[in-house]
Write a protein that holds these residues in place. Structure first.
Motif, mmCIF file in Angstrom:
data_model
loop_
_atom_site.group_PDB
_atom_site.id
_atom_site.type_symbol
_atom_site.label_atom_id
_atom_site.label_comp_id
_atom_site.label_asym_id
_atom_site.label_seq_id
_atom_site.Cartn_x
_atom_site.Cartn_y
_atom_site.Cartn_z
ATOM 1 N N PRO A 79 -0.481 12.358 -1.514
ATOM 2 C CA PRO A 79 -0.813 11.435 -2.864
ATOM 3 C C PRO A 79 0.442 11.277 -3.649
ATOM 4 O O PRO A 79 1.151 12.134 -3.632
ATOM 5 N N SER A 80 0.626 10.082 -4.329
ATOM 6 C CA SER A 80 1.638 9.763 -4.944
ATOM 7 C C SER A 80 1.583 10.155 -6.319
ATOM 8 O O SER A 80 2.678 9.888 -7.217
ATOM 9 N N ASP A 81 0.654 10.835 -7.080
ATOM 10 C CA ASP A 81 0.474 10.844 -8.421
ATOM 11 C C ASP A 81 0.724 12.299 -8.825
ATOM 12 O O ASP A 81 0.595 12.505 -10.175
ATOM 13 N N GLU A 82 1.084 13.054 -7.919
ATOM 14 C CA GLU A 82 1.528 14.530 -8.164
ATOM 15 C C GLU A 82 2.615 15.112 -7.344
ATOM 16 O O GLU A 82 2.534 14.756 -6.188
ATOM 17 N N PRO A 83 3.408 15.804 -7.817
ATOM 18 C CA PRO A 83 4.691 16.474 -7.007
ATOM 19 C C PRO A 83 3.801 17.452 -6.001
ATOM 20 O O PRO A 83 2.985 18.146 -5.946
ATOM 21 N N HIS A 84 4.684 17.770 -4.831
ATOM 22 C CA HIS A 84 4.211 18.551 -3.917
ATOM 23 C C HIS A 84 5.334 19.178 -3.122
ATOM 24 O O HIS A 84 6.387 18.639 -2.743
ATOM 25 N N GLU A 85 5.009 20.321 -2.632
ATOM 26 C CA GLU A 85 6.230 21.260 -2.098
ATOM 27 C C GLU A 85 5.984 21.048 -0.534
ATOM 28 O O GLU A 85 4.870 21.367 -0.028
ATOM 29 N N ASP A 86 7.075 20.441 0.046
ATOM 30 C CA ASP A 86 7.101 20.486 1.419
ATOM 31 C C ASP A 86 6.888 21.817 2.175
ATOM 32 O O ASP A 86 7.526 22.569 1.927
ATOM 33 N N LEU A 87 6.034 22.440 3.392
ATOM 34 C CA LEU A 87 6.014 23.413 4.028
ATOM 35 C C LEU A 87 6.900 23.085 5.197
ATOM 36 O O LEU A 87 6.666 22.363 6.004
ATOM 37 N N GLY B 92 0.734 -1.270 0.049
ATOM 38 C CA GLY B 92 0.007 -0.167 -0.011
ATOM 39 C C GLY B 92 0.793 1.284 0.126
ATOM 40 O O GLY B 92 0.421 2.469 -0.296
ATOM 41 N N VAL B 93 2.240 1.226 0.353
ATOM 42 C CA VAL B 93 3.140 2.301 0.244
ATOM 43 C C VAL B 93 3.579 2.435 -1.169
ATOM 44 O O VAL B 93 4.316 1.595 -1.456
ATOM 45 N N ASP B 94 3.442 3.510 -1.820
ATOM 46 C CA ASP B 94 4.151 3.538 -3.012
ATOM 47 C C ASP B 94 5.538 3.905 -2.979
ATOM 48 O O ASP B 94 6.592 3.240 -3.651
ATOM 49 N N ARG B 95 5.960 4.808 -1.990
ATOM 50 C CA ARG B 95 7.111 5.205 -1.919
ATOM 51 C C ARG B 95 7.455 6.042 -0.626
ATOM 52 O O ARG B 95 6.435 6.716 -0.011
ATOM 53 N N VAL B 96 8.767 6.029 -0.033
ATOM 54 C CA VAL B 96 9.098 6.999 1.132
ATOM 55 C C VAL B 96 9.381 8.367 0.654
ATOM 56 O O VAL B 96 10.350 8.322 0.015
ATOM 57 N N HIS B 97 8.456 9.238 0.872
ATOM 58 C CA HIS B 97 8.703 10.733 0.343
ATOM 59 C C HIS B 97 10.000 11.312 1.141
ATOM 60 O O HIS B 97 11.030 12.060 0.719
#
Length: 299
Positions: free
Chosen positions: A288-296, A228-233
């Motif tokens: 979500p694993s389908d889009e890039p996101h910026e860490d706050l 269930g885990v796609d990757r560790v961000h």
């Protein structure tokens, strides 16, 4: 190993070192004073400082074993690293004091032939302290306790410096008087080096520095391998006494329900607890694993 058992083992190791160190302190101070050896007496003063350091560590372990509360939601483990800093400062202060005394003796050329009791005290210290080091480093490494590892290094420091003490007092016993203060001076440099290293490690932990890279990588790999885990961000960890506190950011299917992602996160945490007995808590954030996101982050 349960939480209570971890602290009981640490207590047992430190108490053994505490009482043996007290006996060695009295032995070396007496042998140095009555045996006319500045090096052995300096070794005894060093043991007196160790006595204080171990006492501080016992107090720290008693405080650190308290569970988390409203005022300390991450537990009280940091007090172990704080105690290790105090021990390191005491070690460095001892080294400077011994160095000053040795230099003063050499400058004034005041040498007295030591007695055999001083030679014997130095030899006994080497054997006993090396044994304490091996015992403490084995248990401290198994528990991942900063306080125990600091005490173990202090035992090894005593064993190494007592070798220099033995050489110096031995040579002085056979007529080379200057070797006794020279041995005391060399001992001080060993002490200063070990004290600095201990301070550096403990300060790193108090500043929430990243623990050993290998262990953090193993935790990340275990989380990534969970179904269930796609990757560790991202993974971050910090030490709190004998425990690690881990922050994980996991990428998962964006269409997954909240309940399903919660169940997977719980399974990740359970697997980490099962494999790594020194992990105290794991905080998991899901992306979500389908889009890039910026860490706050404002740090």
């Amino acid at each position: 190993m349960q939480r209570g058992e971890r602290f009981n083992r640490a207590d047992r190791v430190i108490k053994i070192g505490f009482w043996i160190n007290a006996w060695l302190m009295v032995l070396k101070l007496a042998a140095g004073h009555f045996g006319n050896s500045e090096a052995v007496f300096a070794d005894g003063v060093e043991s007196a400082c160790d006595f204080v350091g171990i006492l501080l560590t016992l107090i720290a372990l008693k405080m650190g074993r308290k569970p988390f509360d409203a005022d300390h939601p991450y537990g009280h483990g940091k007090v172990e690293s704080l105690a290790a800093v105090f021990v390191a400062v005491i070690i460095c202060a001892t080294g400077l004091w011994i160095l000053y005394g040795a230099a003063d003796t050499i400058l004034h050329a005041e040498y007295q032939p030591p007695r055999f009791m001083a030679v014997l005290a130095a030899a006994l210290t080497i054997v006993i302290k090396e044994g304490l080091y091996r015992y403490s480093i084995r248990v401290g490494g198994a528990l991942g306790s900063p306080a125990l590892l600091a005490i173990a290094k202090d035992h090894r420091k005593d064993a190494l410096t007592s070798i220099a003490t033995l050489v110096g007092v031995g040579c002085a016993f056979f007529g080379i008087g200057i070797m006794d203060p020279i041995a005391a001076g060399l001992t001080s440099f060993f002490i200063l080096h070990i004290g600095f290293q201990g301070f550096k490690i403990s300060a790193h932990e108090l500043m929430d520095g990243q623990p050993a890279t290998e262990e953090v990588a193993e935790i990340a790999a275990l989380a990534a391998a969970t179904e269930g885990v796609d990757r560790v961000h991202e993974i971050r960890a910090r030490r709190s006494g004998q425990f690690l506190i881990v922050d994980l950011k996991l990428d998962m299917d964006p269409e997954m329900t909240v309940r399903r992602s919660h169940d997977i996160a719980t399974r990740v945490k359970e697997r980490i607890f099962e494999r790594f007995l020194n992990v105290g808590d794991v905080m998991i954030h899901i992306n979500p694993s389908d889009e890039p996101h910026e860490d706050l982050n404002r740090l």
